[in-house]
Design a protein around this motif. Structure first.
Motif, PDB file in Angstrom:
ATOM      1  N   UNK A  62       0.806  -1.302   0.337  1.00 25.27           N
ATOM      2  CA  UNK A  62      -0.112  -0.148  -0.001  1.00 25.27           C
ATOM      3  C   UNK A  62       0.859   1.602   0.296  1.00 25.27           C
ATOM      4  N   UNK A  63       0.440   2.516  -1.188  1.00 24.24           N
ATOM      5  CA  UNK A  63       1.667   3.344  -1.045  1.00 24.24           C
ATOM      6  C   UNK A  63       1.050   4.623   0.157  1.00 24.24           C
ATOM      7  N   UNK A  64       1.521   4.909   1.106  1.00 23.75           N
ATOM      8  CA  UNK A  64       1.714   5.637   1.912  1.00 23.75           C
ATOM      9  C   UNK A  64       2.583   7.088   1.152  1.00 23.75           C
ATOM     10  N   UNK A  65       1.000   8.129   1.770  1.00 20.06           N
ATOM     11  CA  UNK A  65       1.610   9.817   1.317  1.00 20.06           C
ATOM     12  C   UNK A  65       1.914  10.374   2.577  1.00 20.06           C
ATOM     13  N   UNK A  66       2.260  11.521   2.436  1.00 17.27           N
ATOM     14  CA  UNK A  66       2.305  12.832   3.477  1.00 17.27           C
ATOM     15  C   UNK A  66       1.671  13.900   3.026  1.00 17.27           C
ATOM     16  N   UNK A  67       1.123  14.466   4.232  1.00 15.11           N
ATOM     17  CA  UNK A  67       0.422  16.201   4.074  1.00 15.11           C
ATOM     18  C   UNK A  67       0.577  16.710   5.084  1.00 15.11           C
ATOM     19  N   UNK A  68      -0.488  18.326   4.772  1.00 18.32           N
ATOM     20  CA  UNK A  68      -0.297  18.579   5.774  1.00 18.32           C
ATOM     21  C   UNK A  68      -1.252  18.666   6.867  1.00 18.32           C
ATOM     22  N   UNK A  69      -1.318  18.489   8.051  1.00 15.94           N
ATOM     23  CA  UNK A  69      -1.996  18.529   9.114  1.00 15.94           C
ATOM     24  C   UNK A  69      -1.733  19.925  10.378  1.00 15.94           C
ATOM     25  N   UNK A  70      -2.495  21.019  10.612  1.00 18.50           N
ATOM     26  CA  UNK A  70      -4.682  20.440  10.539  1.00 18.50           C
ATOM     27  C   UNK A  70      -5.036  21.236   9.633  1.00 18.50           C
ATOM     28  N   UNK A  71      -4.003  22.578   9.078  1.00 23.01           N
ATOM     29  CA  UNK A  71      -4.548  23.280   7.649  1.00 23.01           C
ATOM     30  C   UNK A  71      -4.000  22.592   6.798  1.00 23.01           C
ATOM     31  N   UNK A  72      -5.068  22.096   5.711  1.00 19.71           N
ATOM     32  CA  UNK A  72      -3.990  21.221   4.176  1.00 19.71           C
ATOM     33  C   UNK A  72      -3.018  22.173   3.499  1.00 19.71           C
TER      34      UNK A  72
END
Length: 447
Positions: A100-110
């Protein structure tokens, strides 16, 4: 499988000689109980005749993906995409093959990475058939990590609205009601896109009441809230949205799929871990160590500093009168409190901190140095707000040491600066990402 290193029940530090260590041990036990591998096995369906697609988002997404990879039959097809917060992918266990590919992004503001991931995730649903299975791995934080602005909205709009919601004092259900109606993927829309495949959602709850439609803004479940509800919340907190969006809410054009909609037929939702289970694990560990434990609730909401004040009143009553509980005891609670960001004087430095730290400020102020009360409040994902700490400790000499260091609790409260206040004392709890998220954890030890 990923797991934090922590003491087993019965091996906690002695609560008389090391109350801080004891409280930290309880937190670790609670977090360990909420690791996805522990709760996922019982809810996995049998592999389908065709393929299994994995989609998901949340701060526990990386650990949930690894748990599924470990539990799913090696000879059964498995692929997909999950998005988690930056820095929240756990180390991969030796020998565990990534499927399964897992990518990262921002939290709590997208951010743009989250938007791109959500677009890719939605695109993966194209061409699904009735013979396919979609496993959705959903955990807290998914509202930000799976961001796909609705018609007429830009990413800049969503970022501004999210910041305003976070600082408004709105509770999680209110915030996610708005988020669902301003999204092309949340509020059941992801499940609708998966048709005609069967969807099974495995979720870790980080919300009071464990309502799957609130967790990560419910991308795979029906939404009972309406455009009118979302509009009323925006008006209540004075949050501006573009005119086109405002009109679409008024017209009901941004409505979400509702309970009873045929798109959800045959779907299933299972809770892999919950706040109550984590509190129960901590309570069992405390009792094994010889301390009575009381769980107030796993659904406590309200302004963080005020919730701290109420907890302080209870702890003082136990310490001074032995009521309503007999000491020594541990008072446990969970839920999701809120922080209303106060107006800041022009020359005042910006405060730092989150819900757990603000709770600790309110608690410390109200305890007034009560000599037999020790406390810990922390977020079970290891991140209090946007800072590097999970939470903070309150001890009998907190106010005295702060005064000696020149820290003023009233100033900290006015500037919402819990991080600065407790950092100066060396009383921050720093754990790093825990790879799960069952929301607030609070433990008050009364000796």
């Amino acid at each position: 499988m990923p797991d934090i290193s922590l003491p087993q029940p019965g091996l906690l530090p002695d609560f008389h000689t090391d109350p801080r260590g004891f409280l930290r041990g309880l937190f670790d036990v609670a977090v360990r109980s909420a690791q996805p591998l522990h709760g996922m096995r019982a809810w996995l369906p049998a592999p389908p005749r065709s393929r299994t697609l994995v989609l998901g988002g949340g701060k526990a997404g990386g650990a949930m993906a690894q748990a599924l990879e470990a539990l799913w039959p090696n000879d059964a097809p498995l692929s997909g995409l999950v998005v988690t917060r930056y820095g929240h992918i756990p180390p991969r266990p030796e020998g565990l093959v990534q499927r399964i590919e897992v990518v990262e992004a921002a939290h709590p503001v997208p951010d743009a990475a989250g938007e791109a991931a959500a677009q890719r995730l939605l695109a993966l649903t194209e061409g699904l058939t009735a013979d396919d299975l979609v496993l959705c791995l959903i955990s807290g934080g998914g509202s930000s990590l799976l961001t796909l602005p609705g018609e007429g909205l830009t990413l800049d709009d969503k970022q501004r609205i999210n910041r305003a919601l976070l600082e408004s004092g709105a509770d999680i259900a209110e915030m996610n009601c708005v988020r669902k109606h301003l999204s092309r993927i949340k509020g059941g829309r992801l499940a609708a896109a998966c048709g005609p495949a069967r969807v099974v959602t495995l979720t870790i709850s980080d919300v009071p009441g464990d309502d799957p439609s609130v967790i990560a803004s419910g991308p795979t479940v029906p939404d009972a809230t309406t455009c009118a509800d979302a509009l009323a919340i925006l008006v209540r907190y004075g949050i501006e949205v573009p005119h086109q969006t405002l009109q679409a809410l008024r017209d009901g054009a941004l409505e979400t799929p509702k309970p009873g909609d045929a798109v959800f037929e045959g779907h299933a939702v299972h809770l892999v871990a919950t706040p109550w289970q984590a509190l129960e694990a901590a309570a069992a560990a405390a009792r094994a160590a010889g301390v009575d434990a009381v769980i107030l609730s796993d659904e406590i909401e309200g302004e963080s500093r005020d919730v701290g004040k109420v907890h302080a009143a209870m702890a003082r009553s136990v310490a001074r009168r032995g009521q309503p509980f007999t000491k020594p005891c541990v008072i446990l609670s969970g839920g999701e409190t809120t922080v209303t960001v106060r107006p800041r004087a022009p020359d005042a430095p910006r405060g730092r901190g989150g819900r757990a730290g603000e709770f600790c400020l309110g608690l410390a102020k109200a305890l007034q140095g009560e000599p037999s009360v020790w406390a810990l409040a922390a977020d079970t994902d290891g991140i209090d707000g946007v800072e590097n700490n999970a939470g903070a400790f309150v001890v009998p000499d907190t106010l005295h040491r702060a005064h000696t260091a020149g820290a003023d609790i009233e100033d900290a409260l006015q500037r919402n600066d819990a991080w600065g206040y407790f950092a100066a004392l060396g009383d921050l709890l720093v754990t790093g990402p825990t790879h799960t998220n069952v929301n607030d954890f609070r433990a008050i030890l009364v000796l």
